[in-house]
Design a protein around this motif. Structure first.
Motif, PDB file in Angstrom:
ATOM      1  N   UNK A  67       0.813  -1.217   0.000  1.00 42.95           N
ATOM      2  CA  UNK A  67       0.000   0.000   0.000  1.00 42.95           C
ATOM      3  C   UNK A  67       0.843   1.263   0.000  1.00 42.95           C
ATOM      4  N   UNK A  68       2.127   1.113  -0.284  1.00 45.29           N
ATOM      5  CA  UNK A  68       2.977   2.294  -0.301  1.00 45.29           C
ATOM      6  C   UNK A  68       2.870   3.119  -1.569  1.00 45.29           C
ATOM      7  N   UNK A  69       2.429   2.502  -2.654  1.00 45.99           N
ATOM      8  CA  UNK A  69       2.333   3.208  -3.932  1.00 45.99           C
ATOM      9  C   UNK A  69       0.979   2.936  -4.563  1.00 45.99           C
ATOM     10  N   UNK A  70       0.428   3.981  -5.155  1.00 45.55           N
ATOM     11  CA  UNK A  70      -0.821   3.855  -5.898  1.00 45.55           C
ATOM     12  C   UNK A  70      -0.671   4.532  -7.250  1.00 45.55           C
ATOM     13  N   UNK A  71      -1.529   4.130  -8.161  1.00 46.97           N
ATOM     14  CA  UNK A  71      -1.518   4.699  -9.504  1.00 46.97           C
ATOM     15  C   UNK A  71      -2.961   4.826  -9.965  1.00 46.97           C
ATOM     16  N   UNK A  72      -3.275   5.932 -10.646  1.00 46.89           N
ATOM     17  CA  UNK A  72      -4.632   6.180 -11.094  1.00 46.89           C
ATOM     18  C   UNK A  72      -4.653   6.574 -12.564  1.00 46.89           C
ATOM     19  N   UNK A  73      -5.739   6.206 -13.216  1.00 44.22           N
ATOM     20  CA  UNK A  73      -5.988   6.747 -14.551  1.00 44.22           C
ATOM     21  C   UNK A  73      -6.299   8.232 -14.413  1.00 44.22           C
ATOM     22  N   UNK A  74      -5.897   9.017 -15.376  1.00 45.92           N
ATOM     23  CA  UNK A  74      -6.137  10.458 -15.331  1.00 45.92           C
ATOM     24  C   UNK A  74      -7.627  10.765 -15.204  1.00 45.92           C
ATOM     25  N   UNK A  75      -8.442   9.919 -15.804  1.00 48.45           N
ATOM     26  CA  UNK A  75      -9.877  10.194 -15.852  1.00 48.45           C
ATOM     27  C   UNK A  75     -10.552  10.088 -14.490  1.00 48.45           C
ATOM     28  N   UNK A  76      -9.920   9.426 -13.529  1.00 55.07           N
ATOM     29  CA  UNK A  76     -10.548   9.234 -12.221  1.00 55.07           C
ATOM     30  C   UNK A  76      -9.745   9.835 -11.077  1.00 55.07           C
ATOM     31  N   UNK A  77      -8.586  10.384 -11.400  1.00 52.23           N
ATOM     32  CA  UNK A  77      -7.735  10.980 -10.362  1.00 52.23           C
ATOM     33  C   UNK A  77      -8.524  12.040  -9.598  1.00 52.23           C
ATOM     34  N   UNK A  78      -8.492  11.921  -8.276  1.00 52.56           N
ATOM     35  CA  UNK A  78      -9.166  12.895  -7.436  1.00 52.56           C
ATOM     36  C   UNK A  78     -10.559  12.477  -6.995  1.00 52.56           C
ATOM     37  N   UNK A  79     -11.207  11.577  -7.732  1.00 59.28           N
ATOM     38  CA  UNK A  79     -12.542  11.110  -7.336  1.00 59.28           C
ATOM     39  C   UNK A  79     -12.528   9.684  -6.818  1.00 59.28           C
ATOM     40  N   UNK A  80     -11.558   8.906  -7.275  1.00 62.89           N
ATOM     41  CA  UNK A  80     -11.456   7.506  -6.892  1.00 62.89           C
ATOM     42  C   UNK A  80     -10.256   7.328  -5.967  1.00 62.89           C
ATOM     43  N   UNK A  81     -10.425   6.483  -4.947  1.00 57.64           N
ATOM     44  CA  UNK A  81      -9.333   6.171  -4.040  1.00 57.64           C
ATOM     45  C   UNK A  81      -9.249   4.666  -3.851  1.00 57.64           C
ATOM     46  N   UNK A  82      -8.083   4.111  -4.137  1.00 57.56           N
ATOM     47  CA  UNK A  82      -7.854   2.677  -3.966  1.00 57.56           C
ATOM     48  C   UNK A  82      -7.120   2.448  -2.650  1.00 57.56           C
ATOM     49  N   UNK A  83      -7.488   1.384  -1.971  1.00 59.20           N
ATOM     50  CA  UNK A  83      -6.813   1.037  -0.727  1.00 59.20           C
ATOM     51  C   UNK A  83      -6.937  -0.477  -0.527  1.00 59.20           C
ATOM     52  N   UNK A  84      -6.176  -0.980   0.404  1.00 59.49           N
ATOM     53  CA  UNK A  84      -6.223  -2.412   0.687  1.00 59.49           C
ATOM     54  C   UNK A  84      -5.964  -2.657   2.157  1.00 59.49           C
TER      55      UNK A  84
END
Length: 122
Positions: free
Chosen positions: A55-72
C-alpha cells in the motif's frame, strides 16, 4: 491461484459515493499488486487504479484521479475502491484484478474477479 469476489455495486444517484470491495482467497493476498478496472456497455475494459503489495504506492488513470481512491487491508485480504461524486458515465461493471507486477498491472493482470455492476442515474 487467487480467487477474487467483488461486492458493493448497485444503483445510485449522480453525486452519491460508493465503496466497492474485493475479497481475495487462495494464495497470499499481500504478495500481489491489486487493481480496479471497469467496462461500460459497448466499450473496452478501462484501467482505473492500482496499489502495490504494501500500500505504499498507488496509480490512477487520469480520468478518475481525485474522485477515486484505492486502498487495501492485507489483514482481511480485501481491496477497496472509494468512488465520490458519481456520474452517469461511471456506469459500468467494475472488476478487481491481481498481478505480480504493480507497474504492469494495467496491461497484464493474472487474476480477475467476476465484476460488480454500478449504475448511476442522473
Amino acid at each position: 491461484q487467487v480467487q477474487l469476489v467483488e461486492s458493493g455495486g448497485g444503483l445510485v444517484q449522480a453525486g452519491d459515493s460508493l465503496r466497492l470491495s474485493c475479497t481475495a482467497s487462495g494464495r497470499t493476498f499481500s504478495g500481489y499488486a491489486m487493481g480496479w478496472f471497469r467496462q461500460a456497455p459497448g466499450k473496452e475494459r478501462e484501467f482505473l487504479a492500482a496499489i502495490n503489495f504494501s500500500s505504499g504506492s498507488t496509480s490512477y488513470a487520469d480520468s478518475v484521479q481525485g474522485r477515486f481512491t484505492i486502498s487495501r487491508n492485507n489483514a482481511v485480504n480485501t481491496l477497496y475502491l472509494q468512488i465520490n461524486g458519481l456520474k452517469p458515465e461511471d456506469t459500468a461493471v467494475y472488476y478487481c484484478a491481481a498481478g505480480i507486477s504493480f507497474v504492469r498491472l494495467k496491461y497484464n493482470a493474472n487474476y480477475w474477479g467476476q465484476g460488480t455492476q454500478v449504475t448511476v442515474s442522473s
